[in-house]
Design a protein around this motif. Sequence first.
Motif, short mmCIF file in Angstrom:
data_model
loop_
_atom_site.label_atom_id
_atom_site.label_comp_id
_atom_site.label_asym_id
_atom_site.label_seq_id
_atom_site.Cartn_x
_atom_site.Cartn_y
_atom_site.Cartn_z
N TYR A 210 0.84 -1.20 0.00
CA TYR A 210 0.00 0.00 0.00
C TYR A 210 0.88 1.25 0.00
O TYR A 210 2.01 1.22 0.48
N ARG A 211 0.30 2.34 -0.47
CA ARG A 211 1.03 3.60 -0.50
C ARG A 211 1.38 4.07 0.92
O ARG A 211 0.61 3.86 1.86
N CYS A 212 2.54 4.70 1.04
CA CYS A 212 3.03 5.30 2.30
C CYS A 212 3.01 4.33 3.48
O CYS A 212 2.78 4.74 4.62
N SER A 213 3.19 3.03 3.25
CA SER A 213 3.01 2.09 4.36
C SER A 213 4.22 1.23 4.67
O SER A 213 4.31 0.68 5.77
N SER A 214 5.17 1.08 3.73
CA SER A 214 6.20 0.05 3.94
C SER A 214 7.10 0.32 5.13
O SER A 214 7.62 -0.62 5.72
N LYS A 215 7.29 1.59 5.47
CA LYS A 215 8.17 1.86 6.62
C LYS A 215 7.64 1.20 7.90
O LYS A 215 8.39 0.78 8.76
N GLU A 216 6.32 1.12 7.99
CA GLU A 216 5.73 0.61 9.24
C GLU A 216 5.31 -0.86 9.14
O GLU A 216 4.70 -1.37 10.07
N THR A 217 5.59 -1.52 8.03
CA THR A 217 5.20 -2.93 7.89
C THR A 217 5.63 -3.71 9.13
O THR A 217 6.76 -3.58 9.60
N VAL A 218 4.71 -4.53 9.63
CA VAL A 218 5.00 -5.28 10.86
C VAL A 218 5.98 -6.41 10.55
O VAL A 218 5.85 -7.11 9.55
N ARG A 219 6.99 -6.56 11.39
CA ARG A 219 7.98 -7.63 11.24
C ARG A 219 7.95 -8.52 12.48
O ARG A 219 7.91 -8.01 13.59
N PHE A 220 8.00 -9.82 12.23
CA PHE A 220 8.06 -10.76 13.35
C PHE A 220 9.36 -11.54 13.25
O PHE A 220 9.53 -12.35 12.34
N PRO A 221 10.28 -11.30 14.17
CA PRO A 221 11.54 -12.05 14.13
C PRO A 221 11.32 -13.48 14.62
O PRO A 221 10.55 -13.71 15.55
N VAL A 222 11.97 -14.43 13.93
CA VAL A 222 11.96 -15.83 14.40
C VAL A 222 13.39 -16.37 14.37
O VAL A 222 14.22 -15.89 13.60
N VAL A 223 13.62 -17.37 15.18
CA VAL A 223 14.91 -18.04 15.20
C VAL A 223 14.72 -19.38 14.48
O VAL A 223 13.71 -20.05 14.69
N SER A 224 15.67 -19.74 13.64
CA SER A 224 15.60 -21.00 12.90
C SER A 224 15.31 -22.15 13.84
O SER A 224 15.93 -22.28 14.89
N GLY A 225 14.36 -22.97 13.46
CA GLY A 225 14.08 -24.18 14.22
C GLY A 225 12.99 -24.03 15.27
O GLY A 225 12.41 -25.01 15.71
N GLU A 226 12.70 -22.80 15.69
CA GLU A 226 11.72 -22.66 16.76
C GLU A 226 10.28 -22.73 16.23
O GLU A 226 10.02 -22.46 15.06
N THR A 227 9.38 -23.14 17.14
CA THR A 227 7.96 -23.20 16.79
C THR A 227 7.23 -22.08 17.50
O THR A 227 7.42 -21.86 18.70
N ILE A 228 6.43 -21.34 16.75
CA ILE A 228 5.68 -20.23 17.35
C ILE A 228 4.18 -20.46 17.18
O ILE A 228 3.74 -21.19 16.29
N LEU A 229 3.42 -19.86 18.08
CA LEU A 229 1.96 -19.95 18.01
C LEU A 229 1.42 -18.63 17.50
O LEU A 229 1.65 -17.58 18.10
N LEU A 230 0.73 -18.68 16.37
CA LEU A 230 0.08 -17.49 15.85
C LEU A 230 -1.38 -17.52 16.28
O LEU A 230 -2.08 -18.51 16.04
N ARG A 231 -1.81 -16.46 16.93
CA ARG A 231 -3.22 -16.34 17.33
C ARG A 231 -3.87 -15.35 16.38
O ARG A 231 -3.72 -14.14 16.54
N ILE A 232 -4.53 -15.90 15.36
CA ILE A 232 -5.02 -15.07 14.27
C ILE A 232 -6.49 -14.73 14.50
O ILE A 232 -7.32 -15.61 14.77
N ILE A 233 -6.80 -13.45 14.39
CA ILE A 233 -8.15 -12.96 14.67
C ILE A 233 -8.64 -12.20 13.45
O ILE A 233 -7.96 -11.29 12.98
#
Length: 576
Positions: A210-233
């Motif tokens: 989207y226009r004027c949005s990339s600076k704020e794009t949300v980033r989620f850091p992960v470490v190789s091999g780890e399992t994460i739980l996404l709680r999607i709403i």
Amino acid sequence: MELLKLTVKPWSSCLLLGLFVIFAFLASLSVAEIHYHEFVVQAKPVKRLCRTHNSITVNGQFPGPTLQVRDGDTLVIKAINNAQYNVTLHWHGIRQLRNPWADGPEYVTQCPIRPGQSYTYRFTIKNQEGTLWWHAHSRWLRATVYGALIIYPRLGVPYPFPMPKKEIPILLGEWWDRNPMDVLKLATFTGAAPNVSDAYTINGQPGDLYRCSSKETVRFPVVSGETILLRIINSALNQELFFGVANHKLTVVGVDSSYTKPFTTSVIMLGPGQTTNVLLTADQAPARYYMAAHAYNSANAPFDNTTTTAILEYKSVPCNAKKGKSSTPIFPQLPGFNDTATATAFTAQVKSLSQVKVPTVIDHNLFFTVGLGLINCTNPNSPRCQGPNGTRFAASINNVSFVFPRINSLMQAYYQGQPGVFTTNFPPVPPVQFDYTGNVSRGLWQPVKRTKLYKLKYGSTVQIVLQDTSIVTIENHPMHLHGYEFYVVGMGFGNFNPSRDTAKFNLINPPRRNTIGTPPGGWVAIQFVANNPGIWLMHCHIDSHLNWGLAMAFLVENGVGKLQTVQPPPLDLPRC
Ligand code: C2O
């Protein structure tokens, strides 16, 4: 916890001490917490898509604060309305046993909190675990007034799956590049469909596309091999959404506030109001991967066809990959906008984790047609009749388009014995039988506007077949029931056929949910026991449909004794 009477003998003092330690530990497990919060509803400048809007928020946050509690805990939330609009807050999916006063839908269980006023929501979570959320339940305020409500198991109780390394709430939202309240106001005036949104968001941010949005794009850091739980709403106002993460499999382990039998998929679909918990293992080459969501559009109607993204970023991603050309994240493949086959197959795959107890005898066998309609105008050229062919859009259940009262809330009127606010003759079946998903004659397109409730005795068992119609358009309608969770025992396309379809119901491990979509041009069957007294709204969680009247309410009578009776209302309950 009860004290144990033990005879103390000298040789047993060690044992006694040991027992004491064990019981002290057990006692600590049963300690439920009370969480106090202040939610100040207030306007706040929020910049998205190059423009700043004075958005209504909670505590100036967008999305709003995340509530984190354990099963058994109590929440005490003082809502202070410093905005210019009436507001109420709803705790989506919380059962609110005997406590409709804390549920929140405007003019159903409470009158709105006026600007400058406050109201304290007080409720206890009983036997629920998973991902829920909260949102404003007053016109379109929930476009910006929403947040996650995460319920962890009781202290010491594990998840029924390996403990994830971290957990990330993912709120999918919908953004208008104007005041959403004005979008609704205009549509209410003209009778036409409201403008579609300008963006979808992940945790409040539209992302790179989207226009004027990339600076704020949300980033989620992960470490190789780890399992994460996404709680999607899916906290979008009006749109079902597909969601996926590039190159990564998602293992579904829960929906709404229940655990499910794990299965693996590359894409999930959520209707507004629904939540899905998935495990994701960072087992791919260290790089950057997009997670993305776009519309699942089942209707023959305009929709926002944009795509929101966030980035899953492996911590070990090589430095040169962060800059330069190779840094563009990998994009996931999402199904086509109208891929009903994928959406329905996904929803049908969701099962309870273990065997459940569904009612064996059904006291109320209800058949509800749900869908859109059109109200004819005496003057089709009127500025108020800009729907199809000079009509106004409507929506209904069993041909009744729900009208929210204004003089009092339903629950307050019921409790005070005030007559004339509602009737209890909501029809258990449609007034006319027709080929619901076929070519429906125009004479059946116009619903009646009423405030009708369906009465249930405490403890009675209920089955509802929600039958989508093809009036105006077939569509997936995410139906949400307040105050309850229900079992989804069956779904199919076309008209429901009791003799053929009932036999195929899943009465072994049906999923337990608070929101389920009707397959477009199809039906879905749900069952529940009416063991929560009060007045409980059931409605389509597409807010434009709710405004058109796609709702009804159950009046569940008190049973016998205090534990089957609605609690007295709090003293600060707003009056109309
Ligand atoms: Cu999520 Cu009646 O609402």
